[in-house]
Design an enzyme around this catalytic site. Structure first.
Site, PDB file in Angstrom:
ATOM      1  N   GLU A  48      -5.354   4.691   3.663  1.00 48.41           N
ATOM      2  CA  GLU A  48      -4.938   3.434   3.142  1.00 48.41           C
ATOM      3  C   GLU A  48      -4.735   2.548   4.036  1.00 48.41           C
ATOM      4  O   GLU A  48      -4.687   1.016   3.924  1.00 48.41           O
ATOM      5  CB  GLU A  48      -3.845   3.617   2.059  1.00 48.41           C
ATOM      6  CG  GLU A  48      -4.141   4.292   0.598  1.00 48.41           C
ATOM      7  CD  GLU A  48      -5.124   3.388  -0.086  1.00 48.41           C
ATOM      8  OE1 GLU A  48      -5.355   2.356   0.178  1.00 48.41           O
ATOM      9  OE2 GLU A  48      -5.807   4.007  -0.829  1.00 48.41           O
ATOM     10  N   THR A  54     -10.407  -3.841   6.056  1.00 45.56           N
ATOM     11  CA  THR A  54     -11.633  -3.069   6.682  1.00 45.56           C
ATOM     12  C   THR A  54     -12.512  -2.356   5.700  1.00 45.56           C
ATOM     13  O   THR A  54     -11.916  -2.142   4.575  1.00 45.56           O
ATOM     14  CB  THR A  54     -11.285  -2.034   7.748  1.00 45.56           C
ATOM     15  OG1 THR A  54      -9.923  -2.577   8.573  1.00 45.56           O
ATOM     16  CG2 THR A  54     -12.364  -1.361   8.642  1.00 45.56           C
ATOM     17  N   GLY A  92      -9.612  -2.822  14.694  1.00 44.42           N
ATOM     18  CA  GLY A  92      -8.970  -4.284  14.683  1.00 44.42           C
ATOM     19  C   GLY A  92      -7.428  -4.136  14.064  1.00 44.42           C
ATOM     20  O   GLY A  92      -6.917  -3.265  13.548  1.00 44.42           O
ATOM     21  N   TYR A 131       1.317  -2.688  -2.214  1.00 42.55           N
ATOM     22  CA  TYR A 131      -0.200  -2.087  -2.438  1.00 42.55           C
ATOM     23  C   TYR A 131      -0.083  -0.823  -1.943  1.00 42.55           C
ATOM     24  O   TYR A 131      -0.508   0.421  -2.628  1.00 42.55           O
ATOM     25  CB  TYR A 131      -1.302  -2.868  -1.992  1.00 42.55           C
ATOM     26  CG  TYR A 131      -2.697  -2.057  -1.974  1.00 42.55           C
ATOM     27  CD1 TYR A 131      -3.011  -2.072  -3.368  1.00 42.55           C
ATOM     28  CD2 TYR A 131      -2.960  -1.517  -0.955  1.00 42.55           C
ATOM     29  CE1 TYR A 131      -4.672  -1.342  -3.251  1.00 42.55           C
ATOM     30  CE2 TYR A 131      -4.102  -0.689  -0.848  1.00 42.55           C
ATOM     31  CZ  TYR A 131      -4.961  -0.555  -2.351  1.00 42.55           C
ATOM     32  OH  TYR A 131      -5.860   0.306  -2.303  1.00 42.55           O
ATOM     33  N   ASP A 149      -6.142  -3.793  -5.575  1.00 42.23           N
ATOM     34  CA  ASP A 149      -6.525  -4.443  -4.574  1.00 42.23           C
ATOM     35  C   ASP A 149      -7.536  -5.623  -5.204  1.00 42.23           C
ATOM     36  O   ASP A 149      -7.638  -5.688  -6.200  1.00 42.23           O
ATOM     37  CB  ASP A 149      -7.296  -3.674  -3.743  1.00 42.23           C
ATOM     38  CG  ASP A 149      -8.585  -2.662  -4.396  1.00 42.23           C
ATOM     39  OD1 ASP A 149      -8.717  -2.840  -5.655  1.00 42.23           O
ATOM     40  OD2 ASP A 149      -9.188  -1.683  -3.768  1.00 42.23           O
TER      41      ASP A 149
END
Length: 233
Positions: A48, A54, A92, A131, A149
């Protein structure tokens, strides 16, 4: 929203998920879950965190590297931070990697290497927001948490044909999603909702004929599912 208040049976989505669940390296397949396999909270949490901002395709290889090199939260906690950052390179949003290390250390040091099971306690961990806390609670511990999401927002916006534009519609979408969340198999339900949005109720050209809830979907009834969720110009 429209005046329609259809009932969407969780059992229908779960039956669809049992047949069509995506195979993901961090997921316990429905058949394996029924056979008694239990989700590993460490793998759920790790996936998660990696999946934030991503794609699934980008995360798979990184997930395999991390779980091979650091197979438990205690192993990750003991790792050198420079090694963790190096393994993360390319994903990232590097604050996620720093929070990942801090969270692992907190769980190992303060919680005996065990993730808490409820959302409130999970949200107190470094890098774990609403989340992620809901996802871990539902998927790892089968708690009836509502996981929302982008895929789930799109599904719910279409099911109820929500006219309010994003992002203002987010609270209403979360409220409606909560009305769908069952107490039976909530973890599989959460993953089923994600899979439905990722594979059937896609942003463009949704495969409505294959959706387990197509007969009650307000957006499909309007013959314009792609306009939902509505966006501010």
């Amino acid at each position: 929203m429209t005046g329609r208040t259809p009932t969407f049976s969780p059992a229908r989505l779960l039956a669809w998920y049992d047949r069509h669940a995506r195979r993901l390296p961090w997921r316990v397949a429905p058949a394996d879950a029924k056979a008694g396999e239990i989700a590993d909270p460490y793998r759920v949490w790790l996936s998660e965190i990696m999946l934030q901002q991503t794609t699934v395709a980008a995360v798979k290889a990184y997930f395999e590297v991390f779980t091979t090199r650091w197979p438990s939260v205690s192993a990750l906690a003991a790792a050198d931070e420079a090694d963790v950052m190096k393994a993360w390179a390319g994903l990232g949003y590097y604050s996620r990697a720093r929070n990942l290390k801090a969270c692992a250390e907190t769980v190992a040091r303060d919680l005996g290497g065990r993730f808490p099971e409820d959302e409130e306690a999970l949200r107190r961990l470094p890098g774990v927001g609403p989340y992620t806390a809901a996802a871990i609670a539902a998927i790892a511990f089968d708690r009836p948490a509502t996981v929302v999401d982008g895929n789930v927002e799109r599904v719910v916006a279409r099911l109820f044909a929500i006219e309010e534009a994003m992002p203002a519609a987010k609270p209403d979408l979360r409220r409606l999603a909560a009305t769908l969340t069952p107490t039976t198999r909530p973890g599989d339900f959460a993953q089923g909702m994600m899979d439905l949005g990722a594979t059937i109720c896609t942003p463009k050209k949704p495969a409505c004929a294959l959706c387990p809830w197509n007969d009650g979907c307000a957006a499909r009834a309007s013959a314009s599912p792609e306009v939902y969720p509505r966006r501010t110009a």
